[in-house]
Motif scaffolding. Structure first.
Motif, PDB file in Angstrom:
ATOM      1  N   GLU A 224       0.941  -1.149  -0.265  1.00  0.00           N
ATOM      2  CA  GLU A 224       0.125   0.008  -0.081  1.00  0.00           C
ATOM      3  C   GLU A 224       0.709   1.375   0.188  1.00  0.00           C
ATOM      4  O   GLU A 224       0.328   2.410  -0.481  1.00  0.00           O
ATOM      5  CB  GLU A 224      -0.826   0.421   1.309  1.00  0.00           C
ATOM      6  N   SER A 225       2.074   1.028   0.051  1.00  0.00           N
ATOM      7  CA  SER A 225       3.290   2.369   0.308  1.00  0.00           C
ATOM      8  C   SER A 225       3.258   3.249  -1.296  1.00  0.00           C
ATOM      9  O   SER A 225       3.254   2.700  -2.371  1.00  0.00           O
ATOM     10  CB  SER A 225       4.449   2.179   0.904  1.00  0.00           C
ATOM     11  N   LEU A 226       2.773   4.338  -1.527  1.00  0.00           N
ATOM     12  CA  LEU A 226       2.865   5.366  -1.921  1.00  0.00           C
ATOM     13  C   LEU A 226       3.996   6.391  -2.354  1.00  0.00           C
ATOM     14  O   LEU A 226       4.683   6.277  -1.323  1.00  0.00           O
ATOM     15  CB  LEU A 226       1.373   6.288  -2.191  1.00  0.00           C
ATOM     16  N   CYS A 227       4.253   6.458  -3.531  1.00  0.00           N
ATOM     17  CA  CYS A 227       5.684   7.474  -3.918  1.00  0.00           C
ATOM     18  C   CYS A 227       5.045   8.687  -3.655  1.00  0.00           C
ATOM     19  O   CYS A 227       3.516   9.457  -3.598  1.00  0.00           O
ATOM     20  CB  CYS A 227       5.407   7.902  -5.046  1.00  0.00           C
ATOM     21  N   ASP A 228       5.660   9.671  -2.396  1.00  0.00           N
ATOM     22  CA  ASP A 228       5.213  11.397  -2.443  1.00  0.00           C
ATOM     23  C   ASP A 228       5.119  11.979  -3.539  1.00  0.00           C
ATOM     24  O   ASP A 228       4.662  13.105  -3.181  1.00  0.00           O
ATOM     25  CB  ASP A 228       6.098  11.691  -0.928  1.00  0.00           C
ATOM     26  N   SER A 229       5.640  11.720  -4.725  1.00  0.00           N
ATOM     27  CA  SER A 229       5.967  12.865  -5.557  1.00  0.00           C
ATOM     28  C   SER A 229       4.174  12.397  -6.247  1.00  0.00           C
ATOM     29  O   SER A 229       3.678  12.910  -7.136  1.00  0.00           O
ATOM     30  CB  SER A 229       7.193  12.388  -5.877  1.00  0.00           C
ATOM     31  N   CYS A 230       4.645  10.801  -7.048  1.00  0.00           N
ATOM     32  CA  CYS A 230       3.830  11.074  -8.119  1.00  0.00           C
ATOM     33  C   CYS A 230       2.970  10.004  -7.782  1.00  0.00           C
ATOM     34  O   CYS A 230       1.441   9.785  -8.534  1.00  0.00           O
ATOM     35  CB  CYS A 230       4.545  10.144  -9.246  1.00  0.00           C
ATOM     36  N   HIS A 231       2.594   9.224  -6.174  1.00  0.00           N
ATOM     37  CA  HIS A 231       1.547   8.616  -5.409  1.00  0.00           C
ATOM     38  C   HIS A 231       1.366   7.364  -6.627  1.00  0.00           C
ATOM     39  O   HIS A 231       0.149   7.160  -6.626  1.00  0.00           O
ATOM     40  CB  HIS A 231       0.722  10.080  -5.738  1.00  0.00           C
ATOM     41  N   ALA A 232       2.312   6.745  -6.821  1.00  0.00           N
ATOM     42  CA  ALA A 232       2.176   5.546  -7.588  1.00  0.00           C
ATOM     43  C   ALA A 232       2.773   4.861  -6.589  1.00  0.00           C
ATOM     44  O   ALA A 232       3.923   4.901  -5.658  1.00  0.00           O
ATOM     45  CB  ALA A 232       3.012   5.274  -9.103  1.00  0.00           C
ATOM     46  N   ARG A 233       2.241   3.607  -6.671  1.00  0.00           N
ATOM     47  CA  ARG A 233       1.956   2.156  -5.928  1.00  0.00           C
ATOM     48  C   ARG A 233       3.918   1.780  -6.135  1.00  0.00           C
ATOM     49  O   ARG A 233       4.430   1.427  -6.754  1.00  0.00           O
ATOM     50  CB  ARG A 233       1.429   1.201  -6.058  1.00  0.00           C
TER      51      ARG A 233
END
Length: 986
Positions: A940-949
């Motif tokens: 469930e972790s997301l990239c803080d920039s592009c919000h991709a998994r």
């Protein structure tokens, strides 16, 4: 209270007279009134004791216009028109109503009659108003100061105020019904107020108005008994009884006592003075002025006796008593004229045209005659006073007329000027000029003929105005004095013969000398011209004033004023003055005049002559004389004054040839002035430096140096030629000064500061030449140092040599001079610091320890050097350099201090090195800890920039725990951040 003292002034003169003995059956005259119809006709109404009304016509313009005193009036200007016999009762009062063409008569039987102004219609008796004892016409000065009676009184109030049965009966039948010529006033009827009267009927004061030939009643006020006289001004009615004077308000009906009369006094008398809007109350022989409110104003008049009749003529009050007429000034209270009618009884009646005319006609009636007087024109009065030499009274009269608006201000100036000329010819020069200065219209050119004989340059500027022809034509003041002295001699002779003359008694008792009078005349005319210079004058008049003022200054030998005038901005004509000043020896004044007119060449030539042949010794002015009294010996000589004035001219001149022509003699007198001329910023175009340098005398070294200094420092000249020339000149002067000082010491003499230091009180510089040379050699880089070195090579100017060697980069020679010749250890060490190499200090140390020319080693200087800079030297080299002859104590202390400093620097370096290693280790450890951090990532972790998994993708973590995908971390910005922020990539 003014004093009534007689004055010899002719205010009125007889115009005409008329004898009524043939027309009035020898009945005496009881009343009198006049009415100006036009400029050439005045109607005179005469009421007699027998009840007759006589009408005369007077033509004032037919009389002579020239005033001839003590003339007998003739009858040719008065004509008889008509006489009407009305009743057997005397005519008490006559009122001429010019605006409606009517004449109102009050007879002693207390009846009123009305007729037309030319007596062509039968007289109409106003029978309803019976028992009238006194009547007065209302005088309104302005609408703001008087009330419209119609707006303040209604029909009902009038009816209530009426106490007579006849009036109540009229009101019962209605307003406006005519009854015996009297109507009760209607409310809507318009009240103009032009012909409103107040009548006394017993104890009633009735206000009536003449409307369309009939009277209407306005108001009725309860009054007092025994009213003898009455006037009505604006809203105030003043009545007089044997007990005193009272005031009634025509608006409110209220009354008040003004003041009471003594138990024994003359009958009361009132006179309305329309010009001042005042009322004159008579108390025996005293006339008191009161205003419309009954308040005393303007003092009082004191007559010789209680008058029989009072009139007003312009600024004067006219009184009759016992066949004599006197005219008193209203303000001053002075009796200005007294006229006697002759041997025929006293005059009882007087009438003037002050209220209805121009205030120039006065008619007086004796029992059987009517005598007409006309006011003498103001100009003729003043002329008459001037002929009598009563100048103060003439000016007083002119000022009064100007204050009253009867004379223009320009005419007052004209009178001042006329009196001034009369006084001038009477030898009263100071008073004459005082009057000239009070005249605003007098032109300064009018006094030119008194200074210079005609014809001259300004003859056409003199106004051909003889004024009133009371004084002779203008002539030079010398002739005025001579003629005046002759008149004094004639007057003295006539006085001995018992003949009175018009010459001043002071001159007769103590005759003045010609020289005194001439000096007094010139001094006062000079005073007039000095004041006239400040006025706005035409160019030609300015030229005349300034040129003739210079003439007068020369006549009075006022040299200081001559020079001030010539040196200031002036309009003098040089052609008129140069011969005069040259022949009289006033060369300084002539030089100032030339300079002020831009004739610099002539002015400088005079100053040069004065400087060369000054024969008057020291120039003394008030400041210098004060210095002499104080014991100050610093006095400016005539030669210095000439040089100073010449330098002022040259400072502003751009004529190069003229400047260089006169530079030499100015420099011989004062070098400072010569420098001011050369370096002046006042001129438009500066001088050529090459020509100036060539023109300066080779002996005037300081002038050359100061000029070169000005070129270099003030004008920022970068010419190497001027810099080198200045340096060479200073060096040469410094060598000479040094040699003079050395020679003086060799002979053991004590020379002054000027010779020992190269400057003094006569020098144009404030510091010694050697100091100036040193400053310039250090500050300038544009001179040739080798040329200067060649000049001073064999001299003792070691510091100057050091400066020059330094410019040439010869460090060893500089150190040798500073250390060995000048023994200036501080300067030598400072120079080593400027070199900035350690070997410089070693070289200096070697010089101290290995002196040349047989000089002993300079151990103290060496120790000082090691003390100050030993830590920067190699101890081994120092030990090798130290001389075996150097005292061990001095060497041990110095070497020990040097070694300790060396050890201190070594250990200090070790400490700094170890501290730096500790800081580096700490930084490495911190970076390792950052890179060792772990982060848990799930599905469930997301990239803080592009919000991709993130999933199993690569990711990066920032120091602030921000997680981004590796794709984003590969960007340029992120790469930079990785380098800068220690980003961890997993």
């Amino acid at each position: 209270m003014a004093e009534s003292r007689p004055k010899s002034r002719t205010l009125v003169e007889p115009l005409s007279q008329f004898d009524l003995s043939h027309y009035s059956r020898s009945s005496p005259i009881r009343s009198l009134s006049i009415s100006p119809i036009s400029d050439c006709q005045v109607l005179i109404y005469i009421g007699t004791q027998s009840g007759s009304l006589i009408l005369l016509s007077l033509d004032p313009t037919a009389a002579t216009t020239l005033h001839v005193p003590n003339t007998t009036p003739s009858q040719q200007h008065v004509s008889f028109l008509k006489t009407v016999s009305v009743a057997d009762s005397p005519v008490e009062s006559i009122f001429v109503l010019d605006d409606v063409g009517k004449v109102l008569l009050l007879f002693c039987d207390q009846c009123l009659f009305l007729t037309d102004s030319l007596l062509t219609q039968p007289l109409k008796k106003l029978g309803f108003l019976k028992g009238i004892s006194v009547i007065a016409k209302r005088i309104r000065t302005s609408d703001s100061e008087s009330t419209n009676l119609l707006e303040n009184n209604s029909v009902s109030s009038l009816a209530n105020a009426s106490t007579s049965t006849g009036q109540r009966l009229l009101q019962k039948f209605g307003s406006g019904i005519k009854a015996n010529g009297v109507k009760v006033k209607e409310e809507e009827q318009h009240c103009r107020g032009d012909n409103v009267f107040a009548v006394i009927i017993g104890k009633r004061l009735v206000l009536i108005e003449l409307v369309n030939g009939s009277f209407v009643i306005l108001k009725e006020i309860q009054c007092m008994d025994g009213v003898k006289t009455m006037v009505w001004l604006n809203d105030s009615i003043i009545v007089g009884t044997v007990n005193g004077y009272s005031l009634f308000s025509c608006v409110t009906g209220q009354s008040g006592v003004i003041f009471t009369l003594p138990d024994v006094s003359c009958p009361p008398m009132l006179k309305l003075l329309s010009k001042e809007q005042k009322v004159l109350l008579l108390v025996d022989n005293v006339g008191v002025f009161v205003d419309a409110h009954g308040q005393p104003v303007g003092g009082s008049l004191v007559f010789r006796k209680s008058p029989d009749a009072v009139g007003e003529l312009s600024m004067y009050v006219v009184v009759l008593r016992g066949g004599k007429m006197e005219l008193y000034h209203k303000k001053s209270g002075i009796c200005v004229q007294a006229v006697t009618f002759g041997g025929e009884g006293g005059g009882q009646c007087i009438a003037t045209d002050e209220e209805c005319g121009a205030g120039k006609l006065l008619v007086v009636a004796t029992p059987t005659k009517v005598i007409c007087y006309q006011k003498v024109p103001s100009e003729e009065q003043i002329k008459d006073l001037l002929r009598k030499k009563d100048f103060k009274e003439a000016i007083s009269l002119a000022e009064e007329l100007e204050c009253e608006g009867e004379m223009a201000k320009e005419m007052l100036s004209f009178v001042h000027a006329q009196i001034g000329f009369l006084l001038l010819f009477d030898l009263h020069f100071e008073e004459a000029v005082d009057h000239f200065l009070h005249s605003e219209t007098m032109q300064p050119s009018e006094v030119f003929p008194f200074i210079m004989r005609d014809p001259n340059r300004w003859s056409l500027l003199v106004p051909r105005n003889r004024y009133w022809g009371l004084h002779p034509p203008p002539v030079p003041v010398e002739d005025v004095v001579d003629n005046g002295l002759m008149a004094i001699q004639r007057a003295i002779f006539l006085r001995k013969a018992g003949v009175e003359t018009a010459v001043d008694d002071g001159f007769l008792s103590n005759p003045p000398s010609r020289a005194e009078l001439l000096e007094l005349a010139i001094r006062n005319i000079t005073r007039y011209l000095e004041v006239s210079r400040k006025k706005e004058l035409t160019i030609l008049v300015k030229e005349g004033v300034d040129t003739l003022l210079m003439y007068l200054y020369r006549a009075l030998n006022r040299v200081h004023d001559m020079e001030n005038l010539a040196s200031s901005e002036n309009s003098c004509i040089v052609e008129e003055l140069e011969t005069l000043l040259d022949e009289s020896g006033h060369l300084r004044t002539l030089a100032f005049l030339y300079a002020s007119k831009g004739m610099s060449s002539k002015a400088l030539a005079i100053w040069r002559v004065l400087a060369r042949n000054y024969s008057s010794g020291l120039w003394k002015d008030p400041a210098v004389e004060n210095d002499l009294l104080d014991g100050c010996a610093d006095v400016m000589s005539g030669r210095e004054v000439a040089a100073t004035e010449a330098s002022k001219i040259l400072e502003e001149s751009s004529d190069e040839d003229l400047i260089l022509q006169h530079l030499g003699w100015i420099a011989d007198i004062n070098a400072v002035l010569a420098v001011k001329v050369l370096t002046s910023e006042k001129r438009i175009n500066q001088l050529s430096p090459d020509k100036v340098i060539a023109a300066i005398d080779s002996k005037k070294v300081e002038i050359l140096q100061r000029y070169l200094q000005w070129l270099i420092e003030d004008q920022d000249s970068d010419d190497t030629q001027f810099h080198t020339l200045y340096a060479l000149s200073l060096a040469k002067s410094a060598i000479e000064a040094f040699e003079e000082e050395s020679g003086s010491k060799a002979f053991g003499t004590q020379m002054g500061e000027t010779r020992s230091s190269g400057y003094g009180k006569n020098s144009i510089f404030q510091c010694p030449v050697q100091e100036r040379l040193q400053i310039f050699l250090q500050s300038s880089d544009l001179y040739d140092p080798e040329d200067v070195l060649d000049l001073i090579e064999g001299s003792e100017l070691w510091l100057e040599k050091a400066i020059l060697y330094r410019k040439l980069g010869q460090e060893t020679l500089v150190l040798q001079i500073l250390a060995l010749k000048l023994e200036d250890s501080e300067a030598a060490e400072q120079y080593c610091a400027e070199i900035g190499r350690p070997d410089a200090y070693m070289q200096l140390l070697d010089m101290y320890l290995d002196s040349q020319d047989g000089k002993e080693p300079m151990f103290k200087a060496a120790v000082r050097l090691l003390h100050n800079h030993g830590e920067s030297l190699d101890p081994l080299q120092v030990l090798e350099t130290l001389s075996p002859d150097m005292p061990l104590q001095l060497a041990s202390d110095t070497i020990l201090r040097m070694l300790r400093a060396r050890l201190h620097h070594h250990r200090q370096g070790q400490i700094v090195h170890n501290l730096s290693r500790a800081v580096d280790i700490d930084a490495r450890l911190a970076r390792l800890e950052e890179r060792s951090r772990h982060v848990q990532i799930n599905d469930e972790s997301l990239c803080d920039s592009c919000h991709a998994r993130l999933g199993t993708k690569l990711f990066a973590m920032y120091p602030d725990d921000t997680i981004v995908c590796y794709k984003f971390a590969k960007g340029t910005e992120v790469k930079n951040c990785i380098l800068e922020s220690n980003i961890i990539i997993s």
